[in-house]
Write a protein that holds these residues in place. Structure first.
Motif, PDB file in Angstrom:
ATOM      1  N   PRO A  11      49.908  -0.818   4.945  1.00  0.00           N
ATOM      2  CA  PRO A  11      48.977  -1.908   5.231  1.00  0.00           C
ATOM      3  C   PRO A  11      48.790  -2.177   6.730  1.00  0.00           C
ATOM      4  CG  PRO A  11      51.071  -2.805   4.523  1.00  0.00           C
ATOM      5  CD  PRO A  11      51.158  -1.308   4.387  1.00  0.00           C
ATOM      6  N   ARG A  12      49.693  -1.662   7.560  1.00  0.00           N
ATOM      7  CA  ARG A  12      49.560  -1.864   9.000  1.00  0.00           C
ATOM      8  C   ARG A  12      48.486  -0.938   9.541  1.00  0.00           C
ATOM      9  NH1 ARG A  12      55.433  -0.326  10.530  1.00  0.00           N
ATOM     10  NH2 ARG A  12      54.809   1.198   9.010  1.00  0.00           N
ATOM     11  N   LYS A  13      47.796  -1.399  10.551  1.00  0.00           N
ATOM     12  CA  LYS A  13      46.824  -0.541  11.198  1.00  0.00           C
ATOM     13  C   LYS A  13      47.209  -0.372  12.651  1.00  0.00           C
ATOM     14  CE  LYS A  13      43.565  -4.314  11.919  1.00  0.00           C
ATOM     15  NZ  LYS A  13      42.220  -4.782  11.702  1.00  0.00           N
ATOM     16  N   ALA A  14      46.912   0.785  13.180  1.00  0.00           N
ATOM     17  CA  ALA A  14      47.290   1.084  14.554  1.00  0.00           C
ATOM     18  C   ALA A  14      46.146   0.830  15.531  1.00  0.00           C
ATOM     19  CB  ALA A  14      47.743   2.540  14.653  1.00  0.00           C
ATOM     20  N   TYR A  15      44.906   0.892  15.059  1.00  0.00           N
ATOM     21  CA  TYR A  15      43.750   0.783  15.943  1.00  0.00           C
ATOM     22  C   TYR A  15      42.646  -0.046  15.299  1.00  0.00           C
ATOM     23  CZ  TYR A  15      45.987   4.806  18.091  1.00  0.00           C
ATOM     24  OH  TYR A  15      46.893   5.632  18.688  1.00  0.00           O
ATOM     25  N   ASP A  16      41.853  -0.682  16.142  1.00  0.00           N
ATOM     26  CA  ASP A  16      40.605  -1.330  15.750  1.00  0.00           C
ATOM     27  C   ASP A  16      39.534  -0.831  16.699  1.00  0.00           C
ATOM     28  OD1 ASP A  16      40.708  -3.003  13.544  1.00  0.00           O
ATOM     29  OD2 ASP A  16      41.451  -4.720  14.685  1.00  0.00           O
ATOM     30  N   LEU A  17      38.423  -0.383  16.178  1.00  0.00           N
ATOM     31  CA  LEU A  17      37.331   0.072  17.033  1.00  0.00           C
ATOM     32  C   LEU A  17      36.752  -1.111  17.788  1.00  0.00           C
ATOM     33  CD1 LEU A  17      35.511   2.537  14.634  1.00  0.00           C
ATOM     34  CD2 LEU A  17      37.210   3.053  16.385  1.00  0.00           C
ATOM     35  N   ILE A  18      36.333  -0.856  19.018  1.00  0.00           N
ATOM     36  CA  ILE A  18      35.712  -1.891  19.837  1.00  0.00           C
ATOM     37  C   ILE A  18      34.215  -1.629  19.840  1.00  0.00           C
ATOM     38  CG2 ILE A  18      35.482  -2.852  22.157  1.00  0.00           C
ATOM     39  CD1 ILE A  18      38.397  -2.053  22.655  1.00  0.00           C
ATOM     40  N   GLY A  19      33.470  -2.621  19.422  1.00  0.00           N
ATOM     41  CA  GLY A  19      32.016  -2.497  19.403  1.00  0.00           C
ATOM     42  C   GLY A  19      31.374  -3.653  20.141  1.00  0.00           C
ATOM     43  N   GLN A  20      30.060  -3.734  20.042  1.00  0.00           N
ATOM     44  CA  GLN A  20      29.284  -4.768  20.722  1.00  0.00           C
ATOM     45  C   GLN A  20      29.277  -6.099  19.985  1.00  0.00           C
ATOM     46  OE1 GLN A  20      27.580  -4.639  23.595  1.00  0.00           O
ATOM     47  NE2 GLN A  20      27.655  -2.472  24.081  1.00  0.00           N
ATOM     48  N   SER A  21      29.975  -6.192  18.846  1.00  0.00           N
ATOM     49  CA  SER A  21      29.858  -7.376  17.999  1.00  0.00           C
ATOM     50  C   SER A  21      30.615  -8.599  18.518  1.00  0.00           C
ATOM     51  CB  SER A  21      30.316  -7.050  16.576  1.00  0.00           C
ATOM     52  OG  SER A  21      31.668  -6.659  16.583  1.00  0.00           O
ATOM     53  N   THR A  22      31.504  -8.439  19.501  1.00  0.00           N
ATOM     54  CA  THR A  22      32.234  -9.583  20.054  1.00  0.00           C
ATOM     55  C   THR A  22      32.041  -9.613  21.564  1.00  0.00           C
ATOM     56  OG1 THR A  22      34.282  -8.361  20.459  1.00  0.00           O
ATOM     57  CG2 THR A  22      34.027  -9.357  18.268  1.00  0.00           C
ATOM     58  N   ASP A  23      32.264 -10.777  22.159  1.00  0.00           N
ATOM     59  CA  ASP A  23      32.163 -10.893  23.618  1.00  0.00           C
ATOM     60  C   ASP A  23      33.183  -9.988  24.302  1.00  0.00           C
ATOM     61  OD1 ASP A  23      30.122 -12.736  23.412  1.00  0.00           O
ATOM     62  OD2 ASP A  23      31.428 -14.481  23.634  1.00  0.00           O
ATOM     63  N   GLU A  24      34.390  -9.947  23.738  1.00  0.00           N
ATOM     64  CA  GLU A  24      35.445  -9.106  24.305  1.00  0.00           C
ATOM     65  C   GLU A  24      35.064  -7.627  24.216  1.00  0.00           C
ATOM     66  OE1 GLU A  24      40.121  -9.921  24.243  1.00  0.00           O
ATOM     67  OE2 GLU A  24      39.328  -9.278  22.314  1.00  0.00           O
ATOM     68  N   GLY A  25      34.492  -7.225  23.086  1.00  0.00           N
ATOM     69  CA  GLY A  25      34.048  -5.847  22.923  1.00  0.00           C
ATOM     70  C   GLY A  25      32.940  -5.489  23.890  1.00  0.00           C
ATOM     71  N   LYS A  26      31.986  -6.393  24.053  1.00  0.00           N
ATOM     72  CA  LYS A  26      30.895  -6.169  25.012  1.00  0.00           C
ATOM     73  C   LYS A  26      31.458  -5.989  26.416  1.00  0.00           C
ATOM     74  CE  LYS A  26      27.495  -8.827  22.480  1.00  0.00           C
ATOM     75  NZ  LYS A  26      26.899 -10.144  22.336  1.00  0.00           N
ATOM     76  N   GLU A  27      32.448  -6.833  26.761  1.00  0.00           N
ATOM     77  CA  GLU A  27      33.049  -6.751  28.088  1.00  0.00           C
ATOM     78  C   GLU A  27      33.686  -5.380  28.325  1.00  0.00           C
ATOM     79  OE1 GLU A  27      35.771  -9.697  30.502  1.00  0.00           O
ATOM     80  OE2 GLU A  27      37.012  -8.403  29.234  1.00  0.00           O
ATOM     81  N   VAL A  28      34.459  -4.887  27.362  1.00  0.00           N
ATOM     82  CA  VAL A  28      35.129  -3.598  27.519  1.00  0.00           C
ATOM     83  C   VAL A  28      34.091  -2.481  27.710  1.00  0.00           C
ATOM     84  CG1 VAL A  28      36.533  -1.844  26.366  1.00  0.00           C
ATOM     85  CG2 VAL A  28      37.211  -4.248  26.251  1.00  0.00           C
ATOM     86  N   LEU A  29      33.075  -2.462  26.888  1.00  0.00           N
ATOM     87  CA  LEU A  29      32.058  -1.410  26.994  1.00  0.00           C
ATOM     88  C   LEU A  29      31.266  -1.533  28.296  1.00  0.00           C
ATOM     89  CD1 LEU A  29      30.962  -1.362  23.257  1.00  0.00           C
ATOM     90  CD2 LEU A  29      32.471   0.258  24.433  1.00  0.00           C
ATOM     91  N   GLU A  30      31.049  -2.761  28.758  1.00  0.00           N
ATOM     92  CA  GLU A  30      30.390  -2.956  30.056  1.00  0.00           C
ATOM     93  C   GLU A  30      31.277  -2.477  31.201  1.00  0.00           C
ATOM     94  OE1 GLU A  30      29.350  -7.120  30.100  1.00  0.00           O
ATOM     95  OE2 GLU A  30      27.702  -6.815  28.660  1.00  0.00           O
ATOM     96  N   LEU A  31      32.599  -2.685  31.088  1.00  0.00           N
ATOM     97  CA  LEU A  31      33.523  -2.196  32.114  1.00  0.00           C
ATOM     98  C   LEU A  31      33.504  -0.672  32.184  1.00  0.00           C
ATOM     99  CD1 LEU A  31      36.599  -4.570  31.673  1.00  0.00           C
ATOM    100  CD2 LEU A  31      34.957  -4.547  33.568  1.00  0.00           C
ATOM    101  N   LYS A  36      31.870   4.002  35.333  1.00  0.00           N
ATOM    102  CA  LYS A  36      31.119   5.263  35.398  1.00  0.00           C
ATOM    103  C   LYS A  36      30.049   5.192  36.486  1.00  0.00           C
ATOM    104  CE  LYS A  36      29.835   7.174  31.471  1.00  0.00           C
ATOM    105  NZ  LYS A  36      29.372   7.347  30.085  1.00  0.00           N
ATOM    106  N   LYS A  37      29.343   4.090  36.550  1.00  0.00           N
ATOM    107  CA  LYS A  37      28.248   3.944  37.515  1.00  0.00           C
ATOM    108  C   LYS A  37      28.756   3.845  38.952  1.00  0.00           C
ATOM    109  CE  LYS A  37      24.200   1.155  38.545  1.00  0.00           C
ATOM    110  NZ  LYS A  37      23.381   0.020  38.170  1.00  0.00           N
ATOM    111  N   ARG A  38      29.815   3.051  39.171  1.00  0.00           N
ATOM    112  CA  ARG A  38      30.294   2.795  40.541  1.00  0.00           C
ATOM    113  C   ARG A  38      31.150   3.917  41.116  1.00  0.00           C
ATOM    114  NH1 ARG A  38      32.630  -3.225  40.876  1.00  0.00           N
ATOM    115  NH2 ARG A  38      32.924  -2.589  43.039  1.00  0.00           N
TER     116      ARG A  38
END
Length: 153
Positions: A11-31, A36-38
Motif C-alpha cells: 500500500p505504500r507508494k514511493a513516488y507521486d507524479l508532479i503535474g500542473q494541477s497544483t501550485d506546488e507542481g506548477k512551481e516545480v515545472l516552472e523552475l 533550462k532557459k537561463r
C-alpha cells in the motif's frame, strides 16, 4: 496441484507524479523551464518531467537525499514522451526557500547531458530520438551551481 497465492499489494507508494494541477507542481515545472532557459540551453530539447519521492528518510549517516535525476529508458521515452525525470524529496522541498529550490532543480539538471556519437555529433537511438546520458558530480557540488547560488545547502 498446488494453489497459487495471490501477491499482496504494497500500500505504500514511493513516488507521486508532479503535474500542473497544483501550485506546488506548477512551481516545480516552472523552475525546470527557468533553469533550462537561463543556464542549461544544452537541455532545451530535453523533455523533463518531475515526481515527488515520498517518505524518503535520512540514511544511517543522517544524510537525506534531496533529489535525483533519472534518465528514462527507451520504452519510457517512447511511451511517456519524457527523456528524464527530476525526483524531489517532497518533505525537504517544502522547507526550502525559493532560491534553494531553484538551486536544487539546477543541480539535478546538471546531471543530464546529450549523448554524442564517435564523431562528436548528437547521438540518436533507433527511433530517431535524441539520446541523453547521466553526468556524475565533478566536485561535491557542481561548479555551475556554486557560481550561480553559492553554498546553498
Amino acid at each position: 496441484m498446488g494453489r497459487r497465492r495471490k501477491a499482496k499489494a504494497d500500500p505504500r507508494k514511493a513516488y507521486d507524479l508532479i503535474g500542473q494541477s497544483t501550485d506546488e507542481g506548477k512551481e516545480v515545472l516552472e523552475l525546470i523551464a527557468e533553469v533550462k532557459k537561463r543556464w542549461k540551453d544544452d537541455l532545451r530539447e530535453a523533455r523533463i518531467g518531475a515526481a515527488w519521492m515520498i517518505g524518503k528518510k535520512a540514511d544511517k549517516d543522517g544524510r537525506v537525499q534531496l533529489g535525483r535525476l533519472r534518465k528514462c529508458s527507451e520504452l519510457e521515452r517512447r511511451y511517456h514522451r519524457l527523456d528524464a525525470i527530476v525526483l524531489l524529496n517532497q518533505d525537504v522541498y517544502r522547507r526550502l526557500l525559493k532560491p534553494q529550490r531553484l538551486a536544487l532543480v539546477h543541480h539535478e539538471l546538471c546531471h543530464l547531458a546529450e549523448s554524442l556519437d564517435s564523431n562528436g555529433e548528437v547521438a540518436y537511438d533507433g527511433h530517431g530520438e535524441r539520446k541523453w546520458r547521466i553526468v556524475k558530480h565533478d566536485i561535491e557540488e557542481f561548479r555551475e551551481v556554486v557560481a550561480m547560488h553559492g553554498c546553498w545547502k
